[in-house]
Write a protein that holds these residues in place. Structure first.
Motif, PDB file in Angstrom:
ATOM      1  N   ASN A   6      45.991  43.054  26.616  1.00 45.67           N
ATOM      2  CA  ASN A   6      45.107  44.308  27.482  1.00 45.67           C
ATOM      3  C   ASN A   6      43.846  43.780  27.763  1.00 45.67           C
ATOM      4  OD1 ASN A   6      44.747  46.716  28.015  1.00 45.67           O
ATOM      5  ND2 ASN A   6      43.732  47.264  25.909  1.00 45.67           N
ATOM      6  N   THR A   7      43.193  42.967  26.891  1.00 41.90           N
ATOM      7  CA  THR A   7      41.908  42.392  27.136  1.00 41.90           C
ATOM      8  C   THR A   7      41.844  41.462  28.363  1.00 41.90           C
ATOM      9  OG1 THR A   7      41.131  42.682  24.734  1.00 41.90           O
ATOM     10  CG2 THR A   7      39.784  41.176  26.376  1.00 41.90           C
ATOM     11  N   VAL A   8      42.781  40.771  28.276  1.00 38.38           N
ATOM     12  CA  VAL A   8      42.878  39.682  29.526  1.00 38.38           C
ATOM     13  C   VAL A   8      43.309  40.467  30.788  1.00 38.38           C
ATOM     14  CG1 VAL A   8      44.349  37.910  30.819  1.00 38.38           C
ATOM     15  CG2 VAL A   8      43.990  37.629  28.260  1.00 38.38           C
ATOM     16  N   LEU A   9      43.889  41.296  30.863  1.00 40.21           N
ATOM     17  CA  LEU A   9      44.351  41.916  32.059  1.00 40.21           C
ATOM     18  C   LEU A   9      43.019  43.191  32.430  1.00 40.21           C
ATOM     19  CD1 LEU A   9      47.899  43.278  31.716  1.00 40.21           C
ATOM     20  CD2 LEU A   9      47.076  41.373  32.818  1.00 40.21           C
ATOM     21  N   ILE A  10      42.452  43.596  31.601  1.00 44.91           N
ATOM     22  CA  ILE A  10      41.258  44.319  31.993  1.00 44.91           C
ATOM     23  C   ILE A  10      40.439  43.411  32.634  1.00 44.91           C
ATOM     24  CG2 ILE A  10      39.286  45.560  30.867  1.00 44.91           C
ATOM     25  CD1 ILE A  10      41.187  46.955  29.104  1.00 44.91           C
ATOM     26  N   LEU A  11      39.956  42.149  32.146  1.00 43.31           N
ATOM     27  CA  LEU A  11      39.010  41.515  32.711  1.00 43.31           C
ATOM     28  C   LEU A  11      39.556  40.908  34.011  1.00 43.31           C
ATOM     29  CD1 LEU A  11      38.043  39.232  29.879  1.00 43.31           C
ATOM     30  CD2 LEU A  11      36.450  40.516  31.053  1.00 43.31           C
ATOM     31  N   LEU A  12      40.800  40.720  34.124  1.00 42.55           N
ATOM     32  CA  LEU A  12      41.269  40.193  35.445  1.00 42.55           C
ATOM     33  C   LEU A  12      40.960  41.562  36.547  1.00 42.55           C
ATOM     34  CD1 LEU A  12      43.221  38.705  37.546  1.00 42.55           C
ATOM     35  CD2 LEU A  12      45.007  39.656  36.373  1.00 42.55           C
ATOM     36  N   CYS A  13      41.435  42.594  36.133  1.00 42.02           N
ATOM     37  CA  CYS A  13      41.402  43.991  37.325  1.00 42.02           C
ATOM     38  C   CYS A  13      39.954  44.401  37.349  1.00 42.02           C
ATOM     39  CB  CYS A  13      42.117  44.919  36.610  1.00 42.02           C
ATOM     40  SG  CYS A  13      43.872  44.640  36.579  1.00 42.02           S
ATOM     41  N   ARG A  14      39.079  44.133  36.347  1.00 38.86           N
ATOM     42  CA  ARG A  14      37.722  44.338  36.412  1.00 38.86           C
ATOM     43  C   ARG A  14      37.172  43.187  37.502  1.00 38.86           C
ATOM     44  NH1 ARG A  14      34.351  46.845  32.974  1.00 38.86           N
ATOM     45  NH2 ARG A  14      32.281  47.467  33.910  1.00 38.86           N
ATOM     46  N   ALA A  15      37.473  42.155  37.181  1.00 37.65           N
ATOM     47  CA  ALA A  15      36.928  41.036  38.407  1.00 37.65           C
ATOM     48  C   ALA A  15      37.185  41.324  39.624  1.00 37.65           C
ATOM     49  CB  ALA A  15      37.511  39.685  37.832  1.00 37.65           C
ATOM     50  N   ILE A  16      38.579  41.621  39.879  1.00 33.95           N
ATOM     51  CA  ILE A  16      39.003  42.116  41.437  1.00 33.95           C
ATOM     52  C   ILE A  16      38.240  43.278  41.984  1.00 33.95           C
ATOM     53  CG2 ILE A  16      40.915  42.779  42.797  1.00 33.95           C
ATOM     54  CD1 ILE A  16      42.660  41.276  41.082  1.00 33.95           C
ATOM     55  N   SER A  17      38.117  44.440  41.119  1.00 32.05           N
ATOM     56  CA  SER A  17      37.325  45.653  41.656  1.00 32.05           C
ATOM     57  C   SER A  17      35.853  45.019  42.013  1.00 32.05           C
ATOM     58  CB  SER A  17      37.718  46.673  40.719  1.00 32.05           C
ATOM     59  OG  SER A  17      36.927  46.458  39.312  1.00 32.05           O
ATOM     60  N   THR A  18      35.260  44.533  40.938  1.00 37.28           N
ATOM     61  CA  THR A  18      33.848  44.005  41.076  1.00 37.28           C
ATOM     62  C   THR A  18      33.442  43.111  42.346  1.00 37.28           C
ATOM     63  OG1 THR A  18      33.540  44.341  38.648  1.00 37.28           O
ATOM     64  CG2 THR A  18      31.825  43.209  39.675  1.00 37.28           C
TER      65      THR A  18
END
Length: 459
Positions: A6-18
């Protein structure tokens, strides 16, 4: 393992949106990229994996045969990126470098139109020096033929699981607002349907978990406060509307309008948005223009509702009709716009900004109540009654030394219901040992809130 995933995916998706909001070397983008690589390596090591493969089936993220429904809501931009690459998933190696991941983030912004084939997409990755991040064919299913290569790369099928947490719902909301602002910056169509679907997710979550979710709305850096502000305003508004027993249809519209109300700020320069000092007259004029610009953006979109447009236009118009933009004489103010204006002002006063510290709710209410003509008086009184002096989601210290998370306001605004997380003797309690007390109840009349802990969080 799934908490780590969950943490890995949140960071991945947050990086793309940011990355969609900021340039490649922006400190925020670099920090998220570094954080993703660190968590990716830790996950692969702990799970004894050489690679982490995240598949995509029917717009849902999949890991080892499990549908990741919650992360799929957060990962909408990752899914859209996969569509442009004509692929059915991503494989990240434990050896993936930050430079390669940053190149992938750049490609997610630079690739405007879908490629013709996955072969072309793979050539594009190589051309951008991306070698340890691989893309997979679409999953065909047990009845469809798959090549040996496809079977090797693909690891997912569609059986169910649901990662559900306050962190996840907040990230879904944050990602929705960030995506919308990023689309405006890039001149792309905005996805209001996605915002509406995430608003529905928030609606059902906040009914039972509002205080938990609000724990996640903090501003550890100023670069994201504009997006976080819209999330908090929307959550406050939906919480209030639910307390007023408004219909689900109205609450859904309210949440969507709250998430979109500041979309015009996507056209304001970062230097002005995050300026720590006083704005010049010209800079303040640019800030004030965001309401008009936001309404114009939404007017040009066929999927926006009249309420979305009204909220973007009118959230800085005062109850007496002054403020900005200038309100036409014939205009009639919608009560939801009045509520969003109150939520907007309260959030701005109680959150830290580059130019000011956070104010306590008590001080914020004083400012708002003294502002004659600023707010709808009945709506403001109802807001104070529901939110109280200690808003749900804040931490407090009680007179006996215990500490806890405010769950709900009580009949008296200074006597909330609290989940105790630290005993009077200072012992930190585990989740299973948390207990609730109601300061409005007779057996707790001797207790009172001694301090609002603005800088503490439970999570």
């Amino acid at each position: 393992m799934f908490d780590q995933l969950n943490t890995v995916l949140i960071l991945l998706c947050r990086a793309i949106s940011t990355r969609k909001l900021y340039f490649s070397d922006h400190p925020k983008v670099l920090a998220l990229a570094a954080g993703f690589i660190e968590k990716l390596q830790t996950f692969c090591r702990d799970a004894n994996l050489d690679k982490l493969f995240i598949g995509i089936v029917d717009n849902t993220l999949v890991f080892e045969g499990r549908n990741l429904v919650g992360p799929s809501i957060v990962g909408r931009q990752l899914i859209q990126f996969a569509e442009k690459l004509r692929c059915g998933g991503f494989s990240f190696s434990a050896q993936t470098s930050q430079a390669e991941f940053s190149a992938l983030l750049d490609l997610s912004v630079d690739l405007k139109l879908p490629v013709e084939s996955i072969k072309q997409a793979r050539e594009l990755l190589v051309a951008n020096n991306i070698f340890t991040i691989e893309i997979a064919h679409h999953y065909v299913g047990s009845s469809g033929a798959m090549t040996r290569e496809q079977r090797t790369v693909w690891q997912g099928q569609d059986t169910g699981d649901f990662l559900y947490s306050p962190t996840l719902i907040y990230q879904a909301l944050f990602d929705s607002v960030a995506q919308t602002h990023g689309d405006v910056v890039l001149g792309q169509d905005i996805d209001i349907d996605n915002t509406r679907s995430v608003s529905e997710y928030m609606l059902h979550f906040t009914k039972a978990h509002f205080s938990d979710m609000m724990q996640h709305v903090h501003y550890p850096d100023y670069d994201s406060y504009t997006v976080g502000h819209s999330v908090r305003v929307a959550a406050l508004a939906v919480f209030l509307g639910n307390a007023f027993n408004w219909s689900e249809e109205m609450l859904l519209a309210l949440g969507t309008a709250g998430l979109l109300h500041d979309i015009g700020k996507s056209k304001v320069s970062e230097q002005i948005l995050y300026k720590p000092g006083k704005l010049t007259k010209d800079e303040f004029a640019e800030i004030m223009a965001h309401s008009r610009i936001g309404a114009e953006i939404l007017l040009a979109h066929k999927d926006s509702s009249p309420l979305d447009i009204a909220a973007a236009w009118g959230h800085h118009i005062r109850h007496d009709g002054t403020g900005y933009p200038r309100q036409p004489d014939w205009a009639v103010r919608h009560p939801i716009t009045s509520l969003l204006q109150i939520c907007d002002a309260f959030e701005a006063l109680t959150a830290a900004r580059p130019y000011k510290p956070a104010l306590s709710p008590h001080v914020a209410y004083g400012i708002m109540l003294r502002d004659k003509g600023g707010f709808h008086p009945t709506m403001l009184a109802s807001f104070i009654s529901v939110i109280g002096l200690y808003p749900p989601g804040t931490m407090v210290r009680l007179s006996d030394g215990s500490r806890g998370l405010v769950m709900l306001s009580g009949p008296r605004i200074d006597r909330p219901r609290i989940k105790i997380t630290k005993a009077p003797d200072g012992t930190e309690l585990s989740g299973a040992d948390y207990y609730q007390i109601n300061l409005a109840a007779g057996e707790h009349r001797s207790l009172q809130v001694e301090e609002l802990l603005l800088n503490e969080a439970l999570f």
